[in-house]
Design a protein around this motif. Structure first.
Motif, mmCIF file in Angstrom:
data_model
loop_
_atom_site.group_PDB
_atom_site.id
_atom_site.type_symbol
_atom_site.label_atom_id
_atom_site.label_comp_id
_atom_site.label_asym_id
_atom_site.label_seq_id
_atom_site.Cartn_x
_atom_site.Cartn_y
_atom_site.Cartn_z
ATOM 1 N N LEU A 59 0.826 -1.204 0.000
ATOM 2 C CA LEU A 59 0.000 0.000 0.000
ATOM 3 C C LEU A 59 0.861 1.256 0.000
ATOM 4 O O LEU A 59 0.616 2.188 -0.780
ATOM 5 C CB LEU A 59 -0.931 0.002 1.219
ATOM 6 C CG LEU A 59 -1.894 1.189 1.300
ATOM 7 C CD1 LEU A 59 -3.039 1.006 0.316
ATOM 8 C CD2 LEU A 59 -2.424 1.349 2.717
ATOM 9 N N ASP A 63 1.124 3.929 -3.040
ATOM 10 C CA ASP A 63 0.754 5.317 -2.769
ATOM 11 C C ASP A 63 1.879 6.274 -3.181
ATOM 12 O O ASP A 63 1.626 7.349 -3.699
ATOM 13 C CB ASP A 63 0.427 5.497 -1.281
ATOM 14 C CG ASP A 63 -0.142 6.869 -0.964
ATOM 15 O OD1 ASP A 63 -1.018 7.350 -1.729
ATOM 16 O OD2 ASP A 63 0.285 7.458 0.045
ATOM 17 N N VAL A 97 -6.740 -0.047 -3.736
ATOM 18 C CA VAL A 97 -5.835 -0.012 -4.881
ATOM 19 C C VAL A 97 -6.623 -0.382 -6.127
ATOM 20 O O VAL A 97 -7.529 -1.212 -6.080
ATOM 21 C CB VAL A 97 -4.660 -1.005 -4.664
ATOM 22 C CG1 VAL A 97 -3.853 -1.210 -5.926
ATOM 23 C CG2 VAL A 97 -3.762 -0.524 -3.530
ATOM 24 N N ILE A 113 -3.240 3.963 -6.361
ATOM 25 C CA ILE A 113 -3.951 4.130 -5.086
ATOM 26 C C ILE A 113 -5.293 4.803 -5.376
ATOM 27 O O ILE A 113 -5.389 5.629 -6.282
ATOM 28 C CB ILE A 113 -3.086 4.953 -4.099
ATOM 29 C CG1 ILE A 113 -3.502 4.725 -2.651
ATOM 30 C CG2 ILE A 113 -3.102 6.430 -4.430
ATOM 31 C CD1 ILE A 113 -2.964 3.472 -2.067
ATOM 32 N N GLY A 117 -7.736 4.628 -0.442
ATOM 33 C CA GLY A 117 -6.452 3.984 -0.188
ATOM 34 C C GLY A 117 -5.402 4.975 0.277
ATOM 35 O O GLY A 117 -4.595 4.678 1.163
ATOM 36 N N HIS A 118 -5.430 6.177 -0.308
ATOM 37 C CA HIS A 118 -4.473 7.215 0.109
ATOM 38 C C HIS A 118 -4.712 7.620 1.564
ATOM 39 O O HIS A 118 -3.760 7.770 2.333
ATOM 40 C CB HIS A 118 -4.564 8.431 -0.815
ATOM 41 C CG HIS A 118 -3.681 9.555 -0.390
ATOM 42 N ND1 HIS A 118 -2.302 9.492 -0.484
ATOM 43 C CD2 HIS A 118 -3.975 10.746 0.167
ATOM 44 C CE1 HIS A 118 -1.788 10.617 -0.018
ATOM 45 N NE2 HIS A 118 -2.775 11.395 0.387
#
Length: 162
Positions: A59, A63, A97, A113, A117-118
């Motif tokens: 992740l 990102d 994602v 991302i 997700g961010h």
């Protein structure tokens, strides 16, 4: 969001000897990694990336690097591509994602991302930074710096040999 200081347990139960393990760096690395992972899982409880440092790493890398390919994550984490696919699938399934076919190479996929997700990645960064500082606070700063240098050197050597 400062957590309680990590308190290590006694080295071994009374009367239990570690046999040859007492002299193996690999034993201590695995044992510390286990404790570190359990502590991180506890702190990440409730997040989609809980129960897996691989998901956390993927992740954060995605990102930081929009369009990153799974093979790049595999190289950075010293893992094989099938294990990275198993790590990425839940991130895609949970909407953190997005996986897209690479425009110039139809057999390759790129990872991006999502806005959610961010947000999770930002929260994970704060938790992981606090956890690292807290967990290793039992060591003097000079020892932490030396340990970081040694582990980074080992990691870089392993990447070259991969």
């Amino acid at each position: 969001m400062s957590e309680k200081k990590f308190k290590p347990r006694r080295s071994t139960p009374p009367g239990v000897d570690l046999d040859m393990l007492e002299h193996l760096l690999s034993f201590y690395l695995r044992a510390v990694n286990y404790g570190l992972s359990r502590d991180l899982d506890r702190r990440m409880d409730g997040l989609e990336v809980a129960q897996g440092t691989g998901k956390i790493t993927a992740l954060l890398l995605i990102d930081s690097h929009p369009g990153l390919r799974p093979s790049a994550i595999a190289a950075a984490t010293l893992r094989d591509r099938p294990s990275i696919s198993r790590i990425i699938a839940p991130l895609v399934d949970s909407g953190l994602v997005e996986k897209r076919i690479a425009p110039h190479e139809r057999r390759a996929s790129e990872l991006f991302i999502t806005p959610r997700g961010h947000k999770v990645a930002e929260r994970v960064r704060r938790i992981a930074k606090d956890q690292s500082e807290t967990f290793f606070s039992v060591l003097p700063e000079q020892d932490r710096d030396q340990l970081m240098r040694i582990l980074r050197d080992l990691y870089l050597k392993m990447r070259v040999e991969q």
